[in-house]
Design a protein around this motif. Sequence first.
Motif, PDB file in Angstrom:
ATOM      1  N   ASN A 513       0.698  -1.213  -0.006  1.00 34.77           N
ATOM      2  CA  ASN A 513      -0.028  -0.040   0.143  1.00 34.77           C
ATOM      3  C   ASN A 513       0.759   1.227  -0.064  1.00 34.77           C
ATOM      4  OD1 ASN A 513      -2.115  -1.480   0.034  1.00 34.77           O
ATOM      5  ND2 ASN A 513      -2.980  -1.045   2.092  1.00 34.77           N
ATOM      6  N   VAL A 514       2.015   1.473   0.607  1.00 37.39           N
ATOM      7  CA  VAL A 514       2.745   2.186   0.997  1.00 37.39           C
ATOM      8  C   VAL A 514       3.439   2.596  -0.677  1.00 37.39           C
ATOM      9  CG1 VAL A 514       4.784   3.323   1.848  1.00 37.39           C
ATOM     10  CG2 VAL A 514       3.438   1.973   3.232  1.00 37.39           C
ATOM     11  N   ARG A 515       3.969   1.522  -1.337  1.00 38.49           N
ATOM     12  CA  ARG A 515       4.529   1.828  -2.568  1.00 38.49           C
ATOM     13  C   ARG A 515       3.567   2.211  -3.767  1.00 38.49           C
ATOM     14  NH1 ARG A 515       6.190  -3.580  -1.213  1.00 38.49           N
ATOM     15  NH2 ARG A 515       4.905  -4.506  -2.958  1.00 38.49           N
ATOM     16  N   LYS A 555       0.999  -7.437  -8.029  1.00 40.36           N
ATOM     17  CA  LYS A 555       0.468  -7.527  -9.432  1.00 40.36           C
ATOM     18  C   LYS A 555      -0.426  -6.096  -9.418  1.00 40.36           C
ATOM     19  CE  LYS A 555      -3.834  -9.832  -8.540  1.00 40.36           C
ATOM     20  NZ  LYS A 555      -4.618 -10.918  -9.138  1.00 40.36           N
ATOM     21  N   ASP A 556      -1.055  -5.412  -8.135  1.00 38.94           N
ATOM     22  CA  ASP A 556      -1.461  -4.154  -8.289  1.00 38.94           C
ATOM     23  C   ASP A 556      -0.575  -3.106  -8.331  1.00 38.94           C
ATOM     24  OD1 ASP A 556      -4.168  -5.696  -8.228  1.00 38.94           O
ATOM     25  OD2 ASP A 556      -3.921  -5.835  -5.842  1.00 38.94           O
ATOM     26  N   VAL A 557       0.438  -3.161  -7.686  1.00 38.57           N
ATOM     27  CA  VAL A 557       1.416  -1.921  -7.520  1.00 38.57           C
ATOM     28  C   VAL A 557       2.108  -1.997  -9.035  1.00 38.57           C
ATOM     29  CG1 VAL A 557       3.545  -1.248  -6.444  1.00 38.57           C
ATOM     30  CG2 VAL A 557       1.586  -2.506  -5.009  1.00 38.57           C
ATOM     31  N   LYS A 562       3.216   0.858 -13.999  1.00 34.58           N
ATOM     32  CA  LYS A 562       3.212   1.113 -15.342  1.00 34.58           C
ATOM     33  C   LYS A 562       2.349   2.115 -15.834  1.00 34.58           C
ATOM     34  CE  LYS A 562       3.423  -3.983 -16.321  1.00 34.58           C
ATOM     35  NZ  LYS A 562       3.209  -5.414 -16.977  1.00 34.58           N
ATOM     36  N   LYS A 563       1.043   2.521 -15.306  1.00 37.29           N
ATOM     37  CA  LYS A 563       0.668   3.846 -15.879  1.00 37.29           C
ATOM     38  C   LYS A 563       1.257   4.859 -15.267  1.00 37.29           C
ATOM     39  CE  LYS A 563      -4.017   1.729 -15.038  1.00 37.29           C
ATOM     40  NZ  LYS A 563      -5.387   1.800 -14.409  1.00 37.29           N
TER      41      LYS A 563
END
Length: 766
Positions: A513-515, A555-557, A562-563
Motif C-alpha cells: 500500500n505504501v509503494r 500485481k496491483d502495484v 506502469k501507468k
Amino acid sequence: MQLTAAVSFLTILQEESMSVHTCAHSFLQVILLHLEHRDTGVSNAWLETLLSAVELLPKETLRHEILNPLVSKAQLSQTVQSRLVSCKILGKITNKFDAHSIKREILPLVKSLCQDVEYEVRSCMCRQLENIAQGIGTELTKNVVLPELIELSRDESGSVRLAAFETLVNMLDMFDTDDRSQTILPLVKSFCEKSFKADESILISLSFHLGKLCHGLYGIFTPDQHLRFLEFYKKLCTLGLQQENGHNESQIPSQIVEQEKKYTSVRKNCAYNFPAMIVFVDPKNFHMELYSTFFCLCHDPEVPVRYTIAICFYEVSKLLNSGVHLIHKELITLLQDESLEVLDALINHLPEILELMSTGGENSVQENKFSSVPDLIPALTAAEQRAAASLKWRTHEKLLQKYTCLPHIISSDQIYYRFLQRMFTIMMTNNVLPVQRAAARTLCIFLRYNRKQEQRHEVIQKLIEQLGQGKSYWNRLRFLDTCEFIIEIFSRSFFCKYFFLPVIELTHDPVANVRMKLCYLLPKVKSALKIPADMHLLQQLEMCVRKLLCQEKDKDVLAIVKKTVLELDRMEMSMDMFQKKNYEKDLLDQEKEREELLFLEMEQLEKEKHPSDGRLASDKSFEKKRRDSRTSTQSLSKNLPISVPGPSSSTASTSKEIKKSKLTRSQSFNNQAFHAKYGTLDKCASKSSTLAHTSSVSGLVRTAMLSLTDDSFRTRNASSVPASFSPNPVVPSTSRGPGNTADPKSSGSKDAQPRKATLKSRKSNP
C-alpha cells in the motif's frame, strides 16, 4: 400509485417528452380530477403538480382549462378543500395574465375568498395576496390589496391576523412612505402590543419577522417609537428566562414543556435577527443598547439559541468594525461551549472572525494581537480537544482546517508550543483519515510560516523520523500525504532539499500500500524538479522507477507503476529559466522561494533587535522586503539557492554557486550551535542541494547515500527509528536498517565511481 403518477406527469411535462399541447390534452384533466381526492396527501401531491405545471402551460390553456372552472370551484357552495385549492391556484396563475385580465377576472374571486366564512380559507387567501400584488402593480395593490389586508389584520381569528401581519411585512417594499407611516405602522404597533396576550405561536412569527420589519420601517420611527420597538425586542430575547420557580400551577407538565419550546423558538428568532437590530440602533450605540442582550443570547441555557447566535457572530463582528473588541469575551464563551453544535456553527467563519479581532477595525494597532484576550489560545486548544474526544469527526476536521489562519493571528512561538506538537499527535494517534490529513496540511502551514530555523529543522526531522521512517505503515502513508501538501505549499527547492530522498526511499517499502501510494505521488515529485540543477535527483528518481518495474512482485502495484511510467514520460520538466507554458507556476514558485529566504532574514533581524520589539520589526521588514522583491525580480533571483546539477558539473560557475550556498547557510546559522540531532536533516539537505557537503560525511554514510540498495530499503530495524531525536540519527537517504551493505548492481555502478572521484578531488582541494 397516485403520488408516483403525480410526479411522473410533471416529469414528462418538464422534460418535454411530448409537446405541451399533447400533455395538456392527455394529463390536465386527470390532474384536475384528483385535486379533490378524499386523501389529503394525494390531493396535495396533485396540487403541487398542477402549480408546477402552470409555468409551462400556455396562457389560453390556463384560461379555458383552469381559470374558467375556478369561478365555480371558489363558490361557498363548494367544499372547504375546493376553496383552499382555488386560493392557491389563483396566487400561482396571476402572473401569467395582464393587469386588465386580473382586474376583471381574478380580483373579484380574490375579494370573495378573503371574505369567506371559514377562517382557513381567509388565511390561505391572505397568504396569496403577495403573489397577486406582484402581478397587478403598485397602484392596484394600494387600492385593492391593502384594504383587504387591513381588514384581515383585524380578523377575529388569530391565524388570519398572523397571516395578514406576515404578508404586510413581506410587502413593505411595495408601499410608499405615506402608506407605511399612516397605515402599516399603526397596525404593527397594535399587533405587537396584543402579541403577549395572544398565543405563543404569534410571538414566534413576530420575533422571526422583527428584523425585516424594523429594516422596512427604518426612517419613519419617532425617537419614542424607536425606543419602544427596541425594548420590545429586548423583552423577547429574555422571554421565558425570568420564571425561576416554575410556571402556573394549573398547567400540566406537558403544557409547560410545550410552552418552553415556544419560548426557546422566540429567543432563537431573536438571535437570528440580532445583526438587523445592530443596524437598527447603529453600531456606535451597541455597547449601551444591545451588549447586555448579546451577552444573554451567548449564555442562553438552550443550545438552539446559542447555535443561532454563533452563526450570526461573524455578521455581528463585521457590523461592529472598530468596536469588535467589545465581544472578545463572548467569542471565548462560544469557543468553550459544551455543545459541539455551537462550536461547529462558530468555526464556519472562524478565520474571518479572528482576523477582525486581530486587526480590531480601522483605528487599532496591529501589533497588540489579542493582548486583551489572554484566554484565546487555551480556548482554541480546549475546543480542539473537545472535538477530538467526540464522535463528530467532521467538526474536528473542520476545526483543524480553520486553524490554518493562526499564523496570521498569533506568534510563531505560540503556534509551535501550543498547536504544532498537537498536530503531530493527531497524525500519529487519530484513527480518522480525513482528520489526519487535515492535521497534516495544517502542520505544513504552521511550518511554512515558522520564524525560527531551529524549530523548522526540528519539525522536518520529526516528520522524517517518526512518519517517513516510522514502524507503522500507516505513519508512512501519512508521510506521503504530508509530502503532497509540502509540494503544494512550499517551493520546489524546499521539497527537493529536505524531502526528496526520504520520499523515493519508500519505493522499497515492504508494504504494498505504501509503494502504491508513492506511485501516485511520483508525478508530483517529478514536477518539483528543475533541469539542469536537479538532474542528479531526476536520475535517482528514474533509477527507483526502473527498480520498481523490474522487481515489483505485487500485481496491483505493478499495474499502477506502469501507468505512472507513462505519465512520467509525458511530463515536461521545469527549467531553471521561465517558460511560457509554465510561466505562472514558475513565478509562483519563485515567490514562495523568496518568502522562504525572507523568513531566514527575519530571524536574523529578530536576533539583532531587542526582544520586546522583535516581532514588530520583523513584520515590517517582511512586508517591506516582499514589496521590494516584486520590483527587483532579477536581483533577488540571483540570491536564490541553486542546487548543483550533479557530479559531472565541475565548472567555475558551479563552484561559485556552491560557495555562495555555503556562505548563505553559514550566515543563517552563525549564532546557533548546530546540534547532533540535526545531523539527519543536514545530510538529507546537503545530498539534494549540493555535493560539496558530502565530503564531511563519514565513508560508511557516504556509501549508503550514494548507493540505493534493495536490501537497505527492505530491512527494517526498530533501533533505527527512535521515538525522539537521538544524538546519532540515521541519514534519511539511507535505509532504516543499520547493518545493510551496498549492492553495486542495485545502486547503479555507473554512477558510483564518477561520484566518488568527484568527492575525492573536492576533498583534496577544499
